[in-house]
Design a protein around this motif. Structure first.
Motif, PDB file in Angstrom:
ATOM      1  N   ARG A 240       0.843  -1.195   0.000  1.00 56.91           N
ATOM      2  CA  ARG A 240       0.000   0.000   0.000  1.00 56.91           C
ATOM      3  C   ARG A 240       0.880   1.248   0.000  1.00 56.91           C
ATOM      4  O   ARG A 240       0.620   2.194  -0.701  1.00 56.91           O
ATOM      5  N   ASN A 241       1.937   1.229   0.805  1.00 52.61           N
ATOM      6  CA  ASN A 241       2.850   2.384   0.765  1.00 52.61           C
ATOM      7  C   ASN A 241       4.304   1.941   0.749  1.00 52.61           C
ATOM      8  O   ASN A 241       4.657   0.860   1.219  1.00 52.61           O
ATOM      9  N   PRO A 242       5.153   2.775   0.142  1.00 55.45           N
ATOM     10  CA  PRO A 242       6.538   2.366  -0.148  1.00 55.45           C
ATOM     11  C   PRO A 242       7.379   2.078   1.091  1.00 55.45           C
ATOM     12  O   PRO A 242       8.382   1.372   0.995  1.00 55.45           O
ATOM     13  N   SER A 243       6.994   2.586   2.252  1.00 59.04           N
ATOM     14  CA  SER A 243       7.828   2.359   3.437  1.00 59.04           C
ATOM     15  C   SER A 243       7.845   0.887   3.812  1.00 59.04           C
ATOM     16  O   SER A 243       8.744   0.420   4.517  1.00 59.04           O
ATOM     17  N   ALA A 244       6.881   0.142   3.293  1.00 60.68           N
ATOM     18  CA  ALA A 244       6.833  -1.287   3.560  1.00 60.68           C
ATOM     19  C   ALA A 244       8.064  -2.003   3.012  1.00 60.68           C
ATOM     20  O   ALA A 244       8.493  -3.025   3.540  1.00 60.68           O
ATOM     21  N   PHE A 245       8.662  -1.431   1.952  1.00 60.72           N
ATOM     22  CA  PHE A 245       9.853  -2.029   1.352  1.00 60.72           C
ATOM     23  C   PHE A 245      10.965  -2.204   2.380  1.00 60.72           C
ATOM     24  O   PHE A 245      11.757  -3.122   2.309  1.00 60.72           O
ATOM     25  N   LEU A 246      11.030  -1.249   3.324  1.00 58.16           N
ATOM     26  CA  LEU A 246      12.118  -1.264   4.294  1.00 58.16           C
ATOM     27  C   LEU A 246      11.849  -2.221   5.444  1.00 58.16           C
ATOM     28  O   LEU A 246      12.738  -2.923   5.911  1.00 58.16           O
ATOM     29  N   THR A 247      10.601  -2.240   5.900  1.00 56.82           N
ATOM     30  CA  THR A 247      10.323  -2.944   7.149  1.00 56.82           C
ATOM     31  C   THR A 247       9.844  -4.379   6.960  1.00 56.82           C
ATOM     32  O   THR A 247      10.340  -5.293   7.619  1.00 56.82           O
ATOM     33  N   LEU A 248       8.903  -4.558   6.036  1.00 56.21           N
ATOM     34  CA  LEU A 248       8.225  -5.841   5.946  1.00 56.21           C
ATOM     35  C   LEU A 248       9.155  -7.021   5.602  1.00 56.21           C
ATOM     36  O   LEU A 248       9.095  -8.061   6.284  1.00 56.21           O
ATOM     37  N   PRO A 249      10.018  -6.897   4.570  1.00 63.03           N
ATOM     38  CA  PRO A 249      10.865  -8.052   4.233  1.00 63.03           C
ATOM     39  C   PRO A 249      11.729  -8.477   5.402  1.00 63.03           C
ATOM     40  O   PRO A 249      11.865  -9.675   5.686  1.00 63.03           O
ATOM     41  N   ARG A 250      12.273  -7.482   6.147  1.00 64.15           N
ATOM     42  CA  ARG A 250      13.148  -7.843   7.254  1.00 64.15           C
ATOM     43  C   ARG A 250      12.375  -8.570   8.346  1.00 64.15           C
ATOM     44  O   ARG A 250      12.822  -9.552   8.922  1.00 64.15           O
ATOM     45  N   LYS A 251      11.175  -8.041   8.599  1.00 63.98           N
ATOM     46  CA  LYS A 251      10.339  -8.624   9.637  1.00 63.98           C
ATOM     47  C   LYS A 251      10.046 -10.101   9.330  1.00 63.98           C
ATOM     48  O   LYS A 251      10.168 -10.968  10.195  1.00 63.98           O
ATOM     49  N   ILE A 252       9.693 -10.338   8.080  1.00 59.75           N
ATOM     50  CA  ILE A 252       9.344 -11.716   7.704  1.00 59.75           C
ATOM     51  C   ILE A 252      10.568 -12.628   7.780  1.00 59.75           C
ATOM     52  O   ILE A 252      10.525 -13.733   8.319  1.00 59.75           O
ATOM     53  N   THR A 256       9.779 -15.143  10.967  1.00 59.48           N
ATOM     54  CA  THR A 256       9.062 -16.355  10.560  1.00 59.48           C
ATOM     55  C   THR A 256      10.058 -17.314   9.923  1.00 59.48           C
ATOM     56  O   THR A 256      11.211 -16.940   9.655  1.00 59.48           O
ATOM     57  N   ASN A 257       9.625 -18.528   9.656  1.00 58.59           N
ATOM     58  CA  ASN A 257      10.530 -19.422   8.939  1.00 58.59           C
ATOM     59  C   ASN A 257      10.252 -19.414   7.423  1.00 58.59           C
ATOM     60  O   ASN A 257      10.529 -20.358   6.720  1.00 58.59           O
ATOM     61  N   MET A 258       9.659 -18.297   6.995  1.00 54.99           N
ATOM     62  CA  MET A 258       9.484 -18.092   5.556  1.00 54.99           C
ATOM     63  C   MET A 258      10.510 -17.049   5.121  1.00 54.99           C
ATOM     64  O   MET A 258      11.131 -16.388   5.941  1.00 54.99           O
ATOM     65  N   GLN A 259      10.676 -16.914   3.827  1.00 52.80           N
ATOM     66  CA  GLN A 259      11.557 -15.844   3.354  1.00 52.80           C
ATOM     67  C   GLN A 259      10.796 -14.884   2.452  1.00 52.80           C
ATOM     68  O   GLN A 259       9.866 -15.266   1.752  1.00 52.80           O
ATOM     69  N   ALA A 260      11.215 -13.607   2.513  1.00 51.05           N
ATOM     70  CA  ALA A 260      10.608 -12.590   1.665  1.00 51.05           C
ATOM     71  C   ALA A 260      11.656 -12.123   0.671  1.00 51.05           C
ATOM     72  O   ALA A 260      12.805 -11.896   1.033  1.00 51.05           O
ATOM     73  N   ALA A 261      11.288 -12.020  -0.592  1.00 50.21           N
ATOM     74  CA  ALA A 261      12.236 -11.564  -1.612  1.00 50.21           C
ATOM     75  C   ALA A 261      11.606 -10.440  -2.406  1.00 50.21           C
ATOM     76  O   ALA A 261      10.422 -10.477  -2.742  1.00 50.21           O
ATOM     77  N   LEU A 262      12.417  -9.401  -2.714  1.00 45.34           N
ATOM     78  CA  LEU A 262      11.936  -8.282  -3.528  1.00 45.34           C
ATOM     79  C   LEU A 262      12.302  -8.561  -4.990  1.00 45.34           C
ATOM     80  O   LEU A 262      13.477  -8.592  -5.338  1.00 45.34           O
ATOM     81  N   PRO A 263      11.298  -8.769  -5.818  1.00 47.45           N
ATOM     82  CA  PRO A 263      11.595  -9.154  -7.211  1.00 47.45           C
ATOM     83  C   PRO A 263      12.478  -8.133  -7.931  1.00 47.45           C
ATOM     84  O   PRO A 263      13.403  -8.509  -8.644  1.00 47.45           O
ATOM     85  N   LYS A 264      12.198  -6.844  -7.727  1.00 44.28           N
ATOM     86  CA  LYS A 264      12.980  -5.818  -8.455  1.00 44.28           C
ATOM     87  C   LYS A 264      14.444  -5.910  -8.061  1.00 44.28           C
ATOM     88  O   LYS A 264      15.329  -5.830  -8.898  1.00 44.28           O
ATOM     89  N   TYR A 265      14.677  -6.062  -6.763  1.00 40.19           N
ATOM     90  CA  TYR A 265      16.047  -6.130  -6.273  1.00 40.19           C
ATOM     91  C   TYR A 265      16.759  -7.374  -6.810  1.00 40.19           C
ATOM     92  O   TYR A 265      17.897  -7.321  -7.271  1.00 40.19           O
ATOM     93  N   GLU A 266      16.049  -8.493  -6.780  1.00 39.35           N
ATOM     94  CA  GLU A 266      16.654  -9.746  -7.250  1.00 39.35           C
ATOM     95  C   GLU A 266      16.970  -9.684  -8.745  1.00 39.35           C
ATOM     96  O   GLU A 266      17.999 -10.176  -9.186  1.00 39.35           O
ATOM     97  N   LEU A 267      16.064  -9.060  -9.492  1.00 41.85           N
ATOM     98  CA  LEU A 267      16.298  -8.975 -10.934  1.00 41.85           C
ATOM     99  C   LEU A 267      17.467  -8.048 -11.226  1.00 41.85           C
ATOM    100  O   LEU A 267      18.262  -8.308 -12.125  1.00 41.85           O
TER     101      LEU A 267
END
Lengths: 410, 210
Positions: A240-252, A256-267
């Protein structure tokens, strides 16, 4: 009779040399345009396929693999995650939409994706005919799939297990086509969309006794015995808002025992790996460009030197130095322009031939127009080089002593 | 009309050797033969008259214009419009054909390109069959006639010829000189020929020896 026509006649009087100069310059321009266009097409295709997906959540493993599998549908997934856990993450207020996907089957090499209503809007895909999936074992086809496999609404087919086409490991439940999407030029064109339940149902009945096979095949494990224990492959999230880019992936990743990946960054990382190759070829192309501009310079300089008497003669006809310089300049410009047009032609035909081959392999048209800016950049570069060649070549004209040249006519 | 006075000239490279030239006065339509050994400065004088070299001292007037008082670009224009040059081995522009050469001559002297006039002149010089020929396809005699055409097509006040006959046989020599004198007359131009070729001496009433 104009200065232009004299320049053209000068070029025509030495056709072979002119052709060589033009052709070598055209070749380097074609190479430069070609490499840039391939890169642009590749990036465009990749980014286009991202749709609105900002983040992918899946099983731990390589983030690039997760992105390739879940977003670009190119690689095997990293594994599965519990649906319950994914649902919890999806409730975060920073998330605009969270779409679960689950897969593990294909039909003739096209992947069958179990997902929810939120998937198609990620790619702005609308139905061309038919209706959306309402119940288990119904599918909507991407445009390319329908075209290539010649499937119509009402047709049924049996899916094969895994992500590679095979006739051995075929599921017994029939899938029924209920809709076809309009073409989007995105990855969804090449997918078969169904709901999560279809995937679960297919594997629920068979999962018990085929469990071992799945492991061996290296494909995804997506069996679950109870509804609570259902698993999905990954969760596609748009923020919903860009600040999530900073916080959400790290939190996950941390909590959790899942991983979060940012497609733009990976590409971007992927481009970096590829970049070495692209840079090398670009480098070669630039070197050829410099060399061919030197041949243009030599051609002009030769003209000025060898035709010194002609030029002196033109001065006695009343031509000014400026007119002679223009004559040489026009020659350079004509060669540059011809080379540029020929270069465009060469790169266009070369690339379309190349992409014709690629297209049949990857079942997707990847050729994308070069952005105007890059095109202009190459054009400007060539123009500057030609200009430099002209400036160097006209030097003898400025220093020309007509009397000396004319008195040494023999 | 041409009038020169006290012209002297010195090449920058050649140390102190200074050329001094006799004064020349020619009325309208008067022709002049300038004879002299090689190295005496014949070509230098011709280039001074054509405004291709600048004298150290003295004045050169063509018509009523002191040509060395003109700016370089004015001199380019003046030369293009009022002077015609003929060389020993006539060089026309290699990449252009016969007609295009004459067109370019008119273009650079800022005169209208008149194909009737061009064809007329080629007819007079017996070059009608070579209108579209490249320069390197012409024989020496044909080339020299093209040279004459190029020196008169723009209706100049002065025609300056530098050894126009020295590489020609007697027959061609005669023909070329007849054509030159004839064309000069038709254009009401002064013809100045420099040469060491004594065959053409009888054709001139006025001659000086350097």
């Amino acid at each position: 009779m104009t200065i232009w026509s004299i320049s053209i006649q000068n070029l025509r009087s030495k056709p072979f040399y002119t052709f060589l100069s033009v052709f070598s310059l055209a070749l380097s321009i074609a190479l430069l345009l070609g490499i840039q266009q391939v890169e642009a097409s590749f990036k465009y295709q990749m980014e286009n396929n991202l749709g609105d997906i900002d983040l992918v959540i899946g099983a731990k493993g390589s983030p690039l693999q997760l992105v390739l599998a879940s977003v670009l549908h190119m690689d095997n997934p990293t594994g599965n995650i519990p649906y319950e856990d994914a649902k919890k993450v999806g409730k975060n207020p920073m998330i605009k939409s969270a779409v679960p996907i689950s897969y593990g089957d294909n039909y003739k090499g096209y992947r069958i994706v179990g997902t929810t209503k939120g998937f198609a809007p990620l790619y702005n895909a609308a139905l061309e005919e038919g209706r959306a999936v309402k119940k288990s074992m119904e599918v909507v086809l991407g445009h390319t799939v329908a075209k290539q496999l010649q499937l119509k609404i009402g047709d049924t087919f049996l899916s094969s297990h895994g992500l590679v086409d095979n006739d051995i490991d075929v599921h017994s439940e029939k899938l029924k086509v209920v809709g076809i999407y309009k073409p989007t030029q995105k990855i969804i064109d090449r997918l078969i969309i169904t709901n999560l339940e279809s995937i679960w149902d297919v594997h629920h009945t068979e999962g018990e006794h085929e469990h071992g096979d799945e492991q061996e095949g290296g494909s995804i494990e997506h069996s679950g015995n109870a509804y609570e224990g259902k698993e999905i492959t990954s969760l596609l999230i748009s923020f919903r808002n860009p600040s999530a880019f900073l916080t959400l992936p790290r939190k996950i990743n941390e909590q959790t025992n899942m991983q979060a990946a940012l497609p733009k960054y990976e590409l971007d990382r992927l481009y970096e790996y590829m970049g070495v190759g692209v840079k090398t070829i670009s480098c070669i192309a630039y070197i050829i460009l410099v060399i061919s501009c030197m041949t243009i310079f030599i051609s002009l300089y030769k003209m000025v030197k060898e035709h010194a008497f002609d030029l002196a003669l033109l001065r006695t006809y009343g031509a000014s130095n400026v007119q002679l310089i223009r004559m040489v300049g026009y020659e350079g410009c004509i060669m540059g322009l011809l080379a540029f047009l020929l270069g465009i032609l060469l790169s266009k035909t070369g690339l379309s031939l190349m992409f014709k081959m690629v297209e049949t392999e990857y079942k997707q048209n990847m050729l994308h127009e070069l952005p105007l800016m890059e095109f202009l950049q190459i054009g400007a570069l060539v123009f500057i080089m030609i200009l430099a060649a002209i400036v160097l070549a006209i030097h003898p004209i400025i220093k020309m002593n007509i009397s000396t040249i004319l008195s040494h006519e023999n | 009309m041409i009038k020169t006075k006290n012209i002297t000239f010195k090449y920058k490279k050649n140390g102190n050797h200074r050329f001094t030239f006799p004064d020349i006065t020619l009325k309208d339509e008067e022709n002049l033969l300038i004879l002299g050994k090689s190295g005496i400065g014949k070509t230098t004088l011709l280039h001074l008259l054509a405004g291709l070299l600048k004298p150290v001292s003295g004045t050169i007037a063509i018509g009523f214009v002191d040509i060395h008082s003109l700016s370089p670009s004015q001199l380019d224009t003046f030369r293009g419009q009022h002077i015609g040059l003929v060389f020993q081995k006539n060089h026309a522009i290699q990449s252009l054909n016969v007609t295009e050469n004459l067109e370019s001559r008119l273009f650079f002297s800022r005169k209208a390109i008149d194909h009737v006039m061009i064809n007329d002149l080629l007819e007079q010089l017996d070059l009608s069959d070579f209108k579209k020929s490249k320069v390197n396809e012409l024989s020496e005699g044909q080339l020299q006639r093209l040279g004459i055409a190029l020196s008169v097509i723009h209706n100049p006040q002065v025609i300056l010829a530098d050894e126009p006959t020295s590489s020609l046989d007697d027959e061609n020599c005669k023909m070329v000189m007849d054509l030159l004198i004839n064309q000069a007359k038709q254009n009401h131009a002064n013809l100045i020929v420099i040469t060491h070729d004594h065959r053409i001496k009888p054709l001139f009433s006025k001659a000086i020896t350097l």
